[in-house]
Enzyme design. Structure first.
Site, short mmCIF file in Angstrom:
data_model
loop_
_atom_site.label_atom_id
_atom_site.label_comp_id
_atom_site.label_asym_id
_atom_site.label_seq_id
_atom_site.Cartn_x
_atom_site.Cartn_y
_atom_site.Cartn_z
N LYS A 76 0.87 -1.18 0.00
CA LYS A 76 0.00 0.00 0.00
C LYS A 76 0.90 1.23 0.00
O LYS A 76 1.94 1.23 0.69
CB LYS A 76 -0.88 -0.06 1.26
CG LYS A 76 -1.93 1.05 1.35
CD LYS A 76 -2.81 0.85 2.58
CE LYS A 76 -3.91 1.88 2.69
NZ LYS A 76 -4.80 1.63 3.85
N SER A 151 -9.70 1.79 2.91
CA SER A 151 -8.84 2.59 2.06
C SER A 151 -7.80 1.76 1.29
O SER A 151 -7.17 2.28 0.38
CB SER A 151 -8.12 3.62 2.93
OG SER A 151 -7.26 2.98 3.87
N SER A 175 -9.96 -0.72 7.03
CA SER A 175 -9.41 -0.61 5.67
C SER A 175 -8.70 -1.83 5.12
O SER A 175 -8.30 -1.83 3.96
CB SER A 175 -8.46 0.58 5.59
OG SER A 175 -9.20 1.75 5.53
N1 GLN Z 1 -13.33 4.10 6.57
C1 GLN Z 1 -12.60 4.49 7.73
C2 GLN Z 1 -12.14 5.92 7.59
O1 GLN Z 1 -12.39 6.50 6.59
C3 GLN Z 1 -11.44 3.58 7.96
C4 GLN Z 1 -10.27 3.88 7.12
C5 GLN Z 1 -9.08 3.04 7.48
O2 GLN Z 1 -9.21 2.00 8.12
N2 GLN Z 1 -7.92 3.52 7.11
O3 GLN Z 1 -11.56 6.48 8.46
#
Ligand code: GLN
Length: 483
Positions: A76, A151, A175
């Site tokens: 990532k 994400s 995410s």
């Molecule tokens: N959807 C959550 C957010 O927008 C989690 C994102 C994540 O785990 N990086 O914060």
């Protein structure tokens, strides 16, 4: 060759059926041919990959035989990689080259893995759809007009489309698990502190945790084995021995107590997913597990608490990107204030700016007690709920998400609608617990996932349950048409 799992690749490499260089070249060709349809990569590192593959082949020729030696993967794009751009999918870091490797990158490289590139993501890991990327949205290989989740959406799409056997991701509120569910993968968020955060660009430091995305639990075990462990460079890393995750994959589930929280089956849950959870439960019962209804009474407060704590930490973490010390700098600033304002205004996308504003507000002197402190108290209650539940059961099972993947753009004008989709995943981050999502079927052609949660440091248990489930089901073997 692209259909092989990590475990199968290990066997093939060890039996000299193919070399790491051959495999790497085959996957690079697939990434070139199919990658653009998905937009899963921000950077493809062809030369670097061939170099690493040759080095792995040489190590193998010299007698080494680690399970990941020569295995291709991608990171990532928030893991720092020396000499390779780390953008966080932000204009702010569009040209950033870290002078060092993140601990996770270093450990996986030491195990002999081959890095084919850096995957697309939501900007600074903020999002649930991978639509908040400076480099454009990622598409779901199962239905190209749908989101892959976020994400870690690029990481998920790349593995689901068989461009790679495994990738790294990070999970602050879901995410890893949510994109795994949306793309038919197995994804593991370890216990907070299990995997080093050093060299991982921070979103919300008390919640962030790195983990693997792969097709099977068996592969996640191989990845976690290499990623986990104490790191003196991360003050929140925990000095706890790393068990052999592959050794317990086949343990019996006879008598295993699985808790199913009644709060999980509220009005927001898609009935097709509820039905799949029932079927998953029945399968686990056949394997000897005992199902117990449980309660997590404070779950309804998790989203509001998370969406105060995560932005608060983000507002602090992202203050370093000011156009002076780090990141994008605007053209021709009038003075220092103009430089800060325009560098941050032009460098950050709209969702990141929204979170910085919410977080700064929640931390400001007059509101700290009302928002941040209150959210921290809720966080403790949520943790206490889990501690009580784990007195009664060994693992907790439910859906990973309330709905399958949505159409690209469907939630663009309503950020709160996207936040609500995190309802099942964020509690594990608030409590610091490990969680895993595994494929459990489809809803009209879109994959859906089952989430398993366990007590601290019981990643082995999660992998064991998922592996046994994957021995008697073949959801995880389905691959999207056209890939
Ligand atoms: N959807 C959550 C957010 O927008 C989690 C994102 C994540 O785990 N990086 O914060």
């Amino acid at each position: 060759m692209h259909q092989l799992t990590l475990a199968e690749i290990a066997r093939g490499l060890s039996a000299k059926q193919f070399s790491s260089e051959e495999l790497t070249r085959a996957l690079l060709a697939r990434i070139e041919a199919l990658g653009p349809r998905l937009n899963a990569f921000i950077t493809v590192t062809e030369d670097h990959a061939i170099e690493q593959a040759r080095a792995a082949d040489a190590r193998r020729a010299a007698g080494e035989n680690g399970p990941l030696l020569g295995a291709p993967l991608a990171h990532k794009d928030l893991f720092c990689t020396r000499g390779i751009r780390t953008s966080c999918a932000s204009r702010m870091l569009d040209n950033f080259q870290a002078p060092y490797d993140a601990t996770v990158v270093e450990k996986l490289a030491a195990a002999g893995t081959v890095t084919l590139g850096k995957t697309n993501m939501d900007e600074f890991a903020m999002g649930s759809a991978n639509e908040n990327s400076h480099y454009g949205p990622v598409r779901n290989p199962w239905q190209l007009d749908h989101v892959p989740g976020g994400s870690s959406g690029g990481s998920a799409a790349a593995v689901a489309a068989r461009l790679l056997p495994a990738t790294t991701g990070t999970d602050t509120g879901g995410s890893i698990r949510q994109p795994a569910a949306f793309t038919n993968l197995t994804g593991l968020k370890p216990t907070y502190g299990r995997v080093s955060r050093w060299g991982m660009v921070a979103y919300a430091s008390s919640l962030d945790q790195a983990g693997p995305l792969a097709r099977t639990a068996e592969d996640c075990a191989l990845m976690l084995q290499a990623m986990a462990g104490f790191d003196p460079k991360d003050s929140t890393s925990i000095d706890e021995a790393v068990p052999d995750y592959s050794a317990t994959l086949n343990d019996s589930l006879q008598g295993l107590r699985i808790g199913v929280p009644r709060e999980y089956f509220g009005a927001g849950l898609d009935p097709r997913i509820a039905e799949r959870v029932e079927a998953c439960i029945a399968e686990l019962e056949k394997l000897g597990a005992v199902i117990k209804p449980i309660s997590l009474p404070n779950m309804q407060h998790a989203i509001p608490a998370y969406y105060v704590i995560a932005p608060a930490e983000a507002s602090s973490n992202l203050s370093r990107f000011d156009g002076v010390r780090f990141g994008y700098r605007c053209e021709n600033p009038l003075d220092l204030t103009d430089l800060y304002k325009r560098s941050r205004g032009e460098g950050f996308g709209p969702e990141v700016q929204r979170r910085i504003m919410v977080g700064t507000y929640a931390l400001s002197a007059g509101y700290y007690d009302a928002y941040y402190l209150k959210a921290q108290r809720i966080r403790r209650l949520i943790k206490n709920d889990f501690m009580a539940a784990f007195q009664e059961v060994d693992v907790i099972l439910g859906p990973t998400t309330p709905n399958p993947a949505w159409k690209l753009g469907a939630k663009n004008n309503d950020p709160v609608a996207a936040y609500l989709e995190d309802v099942y995943t964020i509690t594990a981050n608030l409590a610091g617990l490990p969680g895993l999502s595994m494929p459990m079927g489809f809803a009209d052609g879109l994959p859906v996932g089952a989430q398993l949660l366990a007590p601290y440091f019981q990643e082995g248990r999660l992998l064991n349950v998922a592996h046994r489930y994957q021995q008697v089901t073949d959801w995880h073997r389905q691959s999207p048409e056209g890939f």
